[in-house]
Design a protein around this motif. Structure first.
Motif, PDB file in Angstrom:
ATOM      1  N   LEU A  10      19.442  25.131  50.032  1.00 53.68           N
ATOM      2  CA  LEU A  10      19.032  26.633  50.043  1.00 53.68           C
ATOM      3  C   LEU A  10      17.721  27.004  49.824  1.00 53.68           C
ATOM      4  CD1 LEU A  10      19.345  29.548  52.184  1.00 53.68           C
ATOM      5  CD2 LEU A  10      21.177  29.277  50.042  1.00 53.68           C
ATOM      6  N   VAL A  11      16.784  27.149  50.387  1.00 52.85           N
ATOM      7  CA  VAL A  11      15.944  27.765  49.961  1.00 52.85           C
ATOM      8  C   VAL A  11      14.763  29.156  50.183  1.00 52.85           C
ATOM      9  CG1 VAL A  11      12.567  26.830  49.388  1.00 52.85           C
ATOM     10  CG2 VAL A  11      14.539  25.457  49.797  1.00 52.85           C
ATOM     11  N   THR A  12      15.428  29.926  48.458  1.00 55.24           N
ATOM     12  CA  THR A  12      15.391  31.512  49.486  1.00 55.24           C
ATOM     13  C   THR A  12      13.524  31.989  48.723  1.00 55.24           C
ATOM     14  OG1 THR A  12      15.770  32.352  46.991  1.00 55.24           O
ATOM     15  CG2 THR A  12      17.441  32.027  48.986  1.00 55.24           C
ATOM     16  N   GLY A  13      13.318  32.572  50.136  1.00 52.87           N
ATOM     17  CA  GLY A  13      11.850  32.651  49.835  1.00 52.87           C
ATOM     18  C   GLY A  13      10.928  31.237  50.115  1.00 52.87           C
ATOM     19  N   GLY A  14      11.320  30.649  50.888  1.00 53.99           N
ATOM     20  CA  GLY A  14      11.016  28.912  51.312  1.00 53.99           C
ATOM     21  C   GLY A  14       9.903  29.044  52.213  1.00 53.99           C
ATOM     22  N   ALA A  15       9.522  31.183  52.794  1.00 53.06           N
ATOM     23  CA  ALA A  15       8.706  30.872  54.018  1.00 53.06           C
ATOM     24  C   ALA A  15       7.514  31.724  53.172  1.00 53.06           C
ATOM     25  CB  ALA A  15       8.912  32.060  55.215  1.00 53.06           C
ATOM     26  N   GLY A  16       6.879  31.851  51.918  1.00 54.61           N
ATOM     27  CA  GLY A  16       6.579  32.241  51.075  1.00 54.61           C
ATOM     28  C   GLY A  16       5.337  31.144  50.634  1.00 54.61           C
ATOM     29  N   TYR A  17       4.373  31.631  49.748  1.00 52.42           N
ATOM     30  CA  TYR A  17       3.129  30.906  49.315  1.00 52.42           C
ATOM     31  C   TYR A  17       3.423  29.377  49.139  1.00 52.42           C
ATOM     32  CZ  TYR A  17      -1.471  30.142  47.423  1.00 52.42           C
ATOM     33  OH  TYR A  17      -2.179  29.537  46.575  1.00 52.42           O
ATOM     34  N   LEU A  18       4.417  29.759  47.353  1.00 54.16           N
ATOM     35  CA  LEU A  18       5.496  28.153  47.031  1.00 54.16           C
ATOM     36  C   LEU A  18       6.562  27.926  47.611  1.00 54.16           C
ATOM     37  CD1 LEU A  18       4.474  29.809  43.337  1.00 54.16           C
ATOM     38  CD2 LEU A  18       2.560  28.135  44.996  1.00 54.16           C
ATOM     39  N   GLY A  19       7.029  28.662  48.290  1.00 46.50           N
ATOM     40  CA  GLY A  19       8.473  28.188  49.028  1.00 46.50           C
ATOM     41  C   GLY A  19       8.096  27.366  50.240  1.00 46.50           C
ATOM     42  N   THR A  20       7.038  27.371  50.439  1.00 49.14           N
ATOM     43  CA  THR A  20       7.035  26.556  51.955  1.00 49.14           C
ATOM     44  C   THR A  20       6.596  24.907  51.091  1.00 49.14           C
ATOM     45  OG1 THR A  20       6.186  28.723  53.676  1.00 49.14           O
ATOM     46  CG2 THR A  20       5.312  26.600  54.214  1.00 49.14           C
ATOM     47  N   PRO A  21       5.717  24.966  50.875  1.00 48.24           N
ATOM     48  CA  PRO A  21       5.301  23.728  50.177  1.00 48.24           C
ATOM     49  C   PRO A  21       7.040  22.463  49.273  1.00 48.24           C
ATOM     50  CG  PRO A  21       3.944  24.977  49.463  1.00 48.24           C
ATOM     51  CD  PRO A  21       4.668  25.986  50.021  1.00 48.24           C
ATOM     52  N   GLU A  80      26.182  27.447  54.162  1.00 49.20           N
ATOM     53  CA  GLU A  80      26.968  26.163  53.107  1.00 49.20           C
ATOM     54  C   GLU A  80      27.867  25.858  54.478  1.00 49.20           C
ATOM     55  OE1 GLU A  80      31.842  25.638  51.245  1.00 49.20           O
ATOM     56  OE2 GLU A  80      30.958  27.571  51.714  1.00 49.20           O
ATOM     57  N   ALA A  81      27.537  26.803  55.628  1.00 55.27           N
ATOM     58  CA  ALA A  81      28.058  26.476  57.459  1.00 55.27           C
ATOM     59  C   ALA A  81      27.380  25.800  57.591  1.00 55.27           C
ATOM     60  CB  ALA A  81      28.479  27.550  57.782  1.00 55.27           C
ATOM     61  N   ALA A  82      25.875  25.793  57.790  1.00 56.11           N
ATOM     62  CA  ALA A  82      24.783  25.507  58.525  1.00 56.11           C
ATOM     63  C   ALA A  82      25.360  23.951  58.851  1.00 56.11           C
ATOM     64  CB  ALA A  82      23.439  25.860  58.147  1.00 56.11           C
ATOM     65  N   PHE A  83      24.911  22.861  58.038  1.00 57.88           N
ATOM     66  CA  PHE A  83      25.288  21.666  57.386  1.00 57.88           C
ATOM     67  C   PHE A  83      26.355  21.150  56.917  1.00 57.88           C
ATOM     68  CE2 PHE A  83      20.640  22.591  57.636  1.00 57.88           C
ATOM     69  CZ  PHE A  83      20.951  22.541  59.363  1.00 57.88           C
ATOM     70  N   GLY A  84      26.972  21.996  56.635  1.00 53.55           N
ATOM     71  CA  GLY A  84      29.008  21.378  56.073  1.00 53.55           C
ATOM     72  C   GLY A  84      28.351  21.065  54.067  1.00 53.55           C
ATOM     73  N   GLY A  85      28.661  21.873  54.299  1.00 53.67           N
ATOM     74  CA  GLY A  85      28.603  22.594  52.068  1.00 53.67           C
ATOM     75  C   GLY A  85      26.960  22.282  52.254  1.00 53.67           C
ATOM     76  N   LEU A  86      27.152  22.363  49.920  1.00 50.42           N
ATOM     77  CA  LEU A  86      25.463  23.202  49.984  1.00 50.42           C
ATOM     78  C   LEU A  86      25.683  22.087  48.677  1.00 50.42           C
ATOM     79  CD1 LEU A  86      23.733  24.918  50.072  1.00 50.42           C
ATOM     80  CD2 LEU A  86      24.496  26.463  48.782  1.00 50.42           C
ATOM     81  N   HIS A  87      24.588  21.657  48.198  1.00 49.94           N
ATOM     82  CA  HIS A  87      24.156  20.718  46.812  1.00 49.94           C
ATOM     83  C   HIS A  87      22.902  21.083  46.554  1.00 49.94           C
ATOM     84  CE1 HIS A  87      26.119  17.588  50.613  1.00 49.94           C
ATOM     85  NE2 HIS A  87      26.703  17.762  49.596  1.00 49.94           N
ATOM     86  N   GLY A  88      21.838  21.737  46.685  1.00 46.08           N
ATOM     87  CA  GLY A  88      21.056  22.339  45.875  1.00 46.08           C
ATOM     88  C   GLY A  88      20.418  23.843  46.858  1.00 46.08           C
ATOM     89  N   LEU A  89      19.723  24.553  45.475  1.00 41.54           N
ATOM     90  CA  LEU A  89      19.793  26.122  45.230  1.00 41.54           C
ATOM     91  C   LEU A  89      18.016  25.885  44.742  1.00 41.54           C
ATOM     92  CD1 LEU A  89      19.909  29.001  46.813  1.00 41.54           C
ATOM     93  CD2 LEU A  89      20.863  29.037  44.317  1.00 41.54           C
ATOM     94  N   VAL A  90      16.574  26.229  45.618  1.00 35.26           N
ATOM     95  CA  VAL A  90      15.961  26.929  44.984  1.00 35.26           C
ATOM     96  C   VAL A  90      15.350  28.562  45.300  1.00 35.26           C
ATOM     97  CG1 VAL A  90      13.781  26.468  44.867  1.00 35.26           C
ATOM     98  CG2 VAL A  90      14.728  24.458  45.439  1.00 35.26           C
ATOM     99  N   VAL A  91      15.211  29.175  44.470  1.00 39.45           N
ATOM    100  CA  VAL A  91      15.478  30.312  44.715  1.00 39.45           C
ATOM    101  C   VAL A  91      13.528  30.920  43.731  1.00 39.45           C
ATOM    102  CG1 VAL A  91      16.186  32.342  43.757  1.00 39.45           C
ATOM    103  CG2 VAL A  91      17.667  31.015  43.611  1.00 39.45           C
ATOM    104  N   ALA A  92      12.745  31.245  45.181  1.00 43.57           N
ATOM    105  CA  ALA A  92      11.160  30.967  44.879  1.00 43.57           C
ATOM    106  C   ALA A  92      11.424  32.801  45.213  1.00 43.57           C
ATOM    107  CB  ALA A  92      10.990  29.633  45.845  1.00 43.57           C
ATOM    108  N   THR A  93      12.074  33.515  45.226  1.00 44.79           N
ATOM    109  CA  THR A  93      11.949  34.988  45.718  1.00 44.79           C
ATOM    110  C   THR A  93      11.479  35.890  44.178  1.00 44.79           C
ATOM    111  OG1 THR A  93      14.517  35.268  45.276  1.00 44.79           O
ATOM    112  CG2 THR A  93      13.494  34.961  47.638  1.00 44.79           C
ATOM    113  N   ALA A  94      10.748  37.408  44.587  1.00 45.04           N
ATOM    114  CA  ALA A  94      10.524  37.728  43.621  1.00 45.04           C
ATOM    115  C   ALA A  94       9.889  39.281  43.968  1.00 45.04           C
ATOM    116  CB  ALA A  94       9.515  37.268  42.786  1.00 45.04           C
ATOM    117  N   PHE A  95       9.821  40.842  42.901  1.00 44.44           N
ATOM    118  CA  PHE A  95       9.300  41.025  43.045  1.00 44.44           C
ATOM    119  C   PHE A  95       7.985  41.538  42.725  1.00 44.44           C
ATOM    120  CE2 PHE A  95       8.806  45.933  43.253  1.00 44.44           C
ATOM    121  CZ  PHE A  95       8.090  46.308  44.568  1.00 44.44           C
TER     122      PHE A  95
END
Length: 258
Positions: A10-21, A80-95
């Motif tokens: 899961l990548v939060t802020g994944g559509a952002g400037y640094l998150g997309t790459p 977690e439900a999308a592909f059956g489990g969660l193994h990683g998280l990248v948090v690229a959100t900020a204000f």
């Protein structure tokens, strides 16, 4: 060691400037990527771009409001439900309010903490519970969580990086260490990377002298490219970093090493 085939991240802020790459590189390494963001239009465009990019992984997208606990918990459950489990998280959100020190009000400071600290805490804890035993969490901090902005670097008409942003990122750094200790015996690693000068194109256009000054103050003599934090994030998610936890990795061109 770097391959992520079968991993769901899961990548939060994944559509952002640094998150997309980060999303693009995760997919290239074989991961199934769940992109979460608040901006619906940007989220849809990013999902389409990542889905069309090279890589064996699948792609899903989810709405997320980091100021809303319910939204955060729903996002983690859906990821977690999308592909059956969660193994990683990248948090690229900020204000970042962008306000000057003297103009910053208590309400804005509190709102920033809700996103940068409280939301990041709720998100990380929920994701760790979804991971069970084994996983990796990577938070995006900032060089301004490590050092203070120098007012002399900023031209007239441009406020120094806002205080509530740096305070939140400094707190995040300590939260990473605490969570690493808390989850270590469950083999869940928690780390942060802190980008250095990665100004958006709008800043480059509006304040070219400021950007040139940023470049000059790095050891490499240039600002960071948009994709240059992705390798560090994916490394920390991967098994290549299997004995790394509780650490802050600078991706700053040497800015904080002088």
């Amino acid at each position: 060691m770097f391959a992520l085939n079968g991993r769901n991240v899961l990548v939060t802020g994944g559509a952002g400037y640094l998150g997309t790459p980060v999303c693009l590189l995760l997919k290239a390494q074989g991961a199934n990527v769940i992109i979460a963001d608040r901006d619906a239009d940007r989220l849809d465009a990013t999902q389409k771009a990542v889905a069309a990019a090279p890589g064996a992984g699948s792609v899903a997208s989810l709405p997320l409001d980091m100021a809303d606990e319910g939204s955060i918990l729903q996002c983690v459950a859906a990821a977690e439900a999308a592909f059956g489990g969660l193994h990683g998280l990248v948090v690229a959100t900020a204000f970042n309010s962008g306000k000057s020190f003297d103009a910053l009000d208590a309400e804005t400071f509190d709102f920033a903490n809700q996103i940068n600290l409280i939301g990041s805490f709720i998100l990380g804890r929920a994701a760790a519970e979804a991971m069970g035993s084994g996983g990796s969490i990577v938070y995006y901090s900032s060089m301004y969580g490590v050092v203070s902005p120098n007012p002399g670097d900023y031209p007239d008409g441009m406020a120094p990086n806002a205080i509530e942003y740096g305070v939140g990122k400094a707190g995040l750094n300590q939260m990473v260490r605490y969570m690493a200790g808390h989850y270590g015996r469950r083999n869940i690693r928690v780390n942060a990377l802190f980008p250095g000068p990665f100004p958006h194109a709008a800043v480059e256009k509006s304040f070219p002298e400021f950007v040139a000054g940023l470049a000059e103050r790095t050891m490499l003599g240039r600002i960071g490219r948009q994709d240059e934090t992705a390798g560090a994030a994916v490394f920390l998610i991967s098994d290549a970093a299997s004995y790394i936890t509780g650490q802050l990795l600078g991706v700053d061109g040497g800015w904080t090493a002088w």
